[in-house]
Enzyme design. Structure first.
Site, short mmCIF file in Angstrom:
data_model
loop_
_atom_site.label_atom_id
_atom_site.label_comp_id
_atom_site.label_asym_id
_atom_site.label_seq_id
_atom_site.Cartn_x
_atom_site.Cartn_y
_atom_site.Cartn_z
N HIS A 7 84.66 41.06 12.19
CA HIS A 7 83.81 40.25 13.06
C HIS A 7 84.53 39.88 14.35
O HIS A 7 85.53 39.16 14.33
CB HIS A 7 83.41 38.98 12.30
CG HIS A 7 82.51 38.06 13.03
ND1 HIS A 7 82.88 36.76 13.36
CD2 HIS A 7 81.25 38.22 13.51
CE1 HIS A 7 81.87 36.17 13.99
NE2 HIS A 7 80.88 37.03 14.09
N ARG A 8 84.04 40.41 15.46
CA ARG A 8 84.71 40.27 16.76
C ARG A 8 86.13 40.82 16.68
O ARG A 8 87.06 40.35 17.35
CB ARG A 8 84.73 38.82 17.25
CG ARG A 8 83.36 38.16 17.26
CD ARG A 8 83.40 36.70 17.69
NE ARG A 8 82.17 36.01 17.30
CZ ARG A 8 81.99 34.69 17.36
NH1 ARG A 8 82.95 33.91 17.84
NH2 ARG A 8 80.86 34.14 16.96
N GLU A 34 82.38 44.50 14.51
CA GLU A 34 81.24 43.80 15.10
C GLU A 34 81.73 43.24 16.42
O GLU A 34 82.83 42.70 16.50
CB GLU A 34 80.76 42.68 14.17
CG GLU A 34 79.50 41.98 14.63
CD GLU A 34 79.73 40.79 15.57
OE1 GLU A 34 78.73 40.24 16.09
OE2 GLU A 34 80.91 40.42 15.79
N ASP A 36 80.22 41.66 20.58
CA ASP A 36 79.11 41.07 21.31
C ASP A 36 79.15 41.52 22.76
O ASP A 36 80.24 41.65 23.34
CB ASP A 36 79.20 39.54 21.28
CG ASP A 36 79.41 39.01 19.87
OD1 ASP A 36 78.41 38.84 19.16
OD2 ASP A 36 80.58 38.76 19.49
N HIS A 49 81.58 36.97 23.42
CA HIS A 49 80.54 36.34 22.61
C HIS A 49 79.71 35.31 23.38
O HIS A 49 78.48 35.33 23.34
CB HIS A 49 81.17 35.66 21.38
CG HIS A 49 80.18 34.95 20.53
ND1 HIS A 49 79.82 33.62 20.73
CD2 HIS A 49 79.44 35.38 19.48
CE1 HIS A 49 78.90 33.28 19.83
NE2 HIS A 49 78.65 34.32 19.06
N GLU A 109 76.27 43.65 19.05
CA GLU A 109 75.27 42.59 19.11
C GLU A 109 74.87 42.33 20.55
O GLU A 109 75.70 41.99 21.39
CB GLU A 109 75.79 41.30 18.47
CG GLU A 109 74.74 40.20 18.49
CD GLU A 109 75.19 38.89 17.87
OE1 GLU A 109 74.60 37.85 18.23
OE2 GLU A 109 76.13 38.89 17.05
N LYS A 111 73.56 40.12 23.20
CA LYS A 111 73.47 38.65 23.38
C LYS A 111 72.43 38.33 24.44
O LYS A 111 72.74 37.92 25.56
CB LYS A 111 74.83 38.09 23.76
CG LYS A 111 75.93 38.36 22.74
CD LYS A 111 75.69 37.66 21.41
CE LYS A 111 75.88 36.17 21.52
NZ LYS A 111 75.80 35.52 20.20
N ASP A 229 85.70 37.58 9.53
CA ASP A 229 86.85 37.36 10.41
C ASP A 229 88.16 37.79 9.74
O ASP A 229 89.19 37.89 10.39
CB ASP A 229 86.99 35.86 10.75
CG ASP A 229 85.80 35.29 11.47
OD1 ASP A 229 85.10 36.05 12.17
OD2 ASP A 229 85.54 34.07 11.35
#
Length: 245
Positions: A7-8, A34, A36, A49, A109, A111, A229
């Protein structure tokens, strides 16, 4: 087998949404990332993000008010002083260039919930096609209008609406908007929902799964992937689970 998405990137230990976090996520055992995306005032798709740069960099203001060159001067590693080096906000094309040299899956993702970023879907899809990553990208968003628009211009690329709350029969909703899966908050990812969704060929990738107990539950439930994470911890837990007789 349940896949691990960082995640990120490996954001528990490294500056989120940076190339360092992505490379370390891969080293930690993740099969996917993942990230953003937002857009600068001159139309560059950048990986960050928040709509503002304030939390994760040494700058202040909205991403949409920066030029691409100005946003590159910011330090995206300010929350990790011990690194002793500057980390830049990546351009999405840089990440895709790196991905073209490995086999990772990437969840992008969009945004678009606060600012619409007109044309961002076209720009992201253009880059996906430019780098030949159609089979390795998932486009997700809390803004389901973005998802539907992406499907209309690139039906070959998988999409997945993000669901913050529980939704009745989410596999039916995902199918209705021609999405290949959905990404629920882990608390809304009940075993029966996972089972029914997979039976209907709809992928389930819960976020953000950092508790060991939830990692175990979701891996045992056989969900498509977990977004975490802590990719190293998740990969180790998964290995232990699959090795059991």
């Amino acid at each position: 087998m349940t896949l691990i998405f960082a995640h990120r990137g490996y954001s528990a230990n490294f500056p989120e949404n940076t190339m360092l976090a992505f490379t370390e996520g891969a080293k930690a055992g993740a099969e996917g990332l993942e990230l953003d995306v937002q857009m600068t005032k001159d139309g560059e798709v950048v990986v960050i993000h928040d709509e503002k740069v304030d939390r994760t960099t040494d700058g202040k203001g909205f991403v949409k008010d920066f030029s691409a060159s100005d946003i590159r001067n910011l330090d995206a590693g300010v929350l990790h002083k011990s690194l002793g080096r500057k980390e830049r906000i990546p351009f999405l094309k840089e990440v895709f260039e790196w991905l073209s040299g490995n086999s990772l899956i990437c969840n992008v993702e969009l945004k678009t919930g606060v600012f619409r970023y007109k044309g961002i879907e076209e720009k992201v899809i253009g880059l996906i096609r430019q780098y030949g990553l159609q089979d390795r990208i998932i486009l997700s968003s809390f803004n389901h209008y973005s998802i539907v628009h992406a499907v209309s211009i690139a039906p070959e690329i998988e999409t997945a609406p993000i669901l913050a709350e529980g939704l009745y029969m989410p596999w039916i909703y995902a199918s209705s908007i021609k999405a290949g899966g959905f990404h629920p908050h882990y608390r809304a990812a009940h075993e029966e929902i996972i089972r029914q969704s997979l039976q209907h060929n709809i992928a389930v990738r819960p976020y953000t799964v950092n508790k060991e107990s939830e990692m175990k539950r979701l891996i045992h439930a056989g969900c498509t992937a977990i977004i975490t994470d802590q990719p190293k911890k998740a990969a180790e837990l998964r290995e232990a689970i699959y090795k059991r007789p």
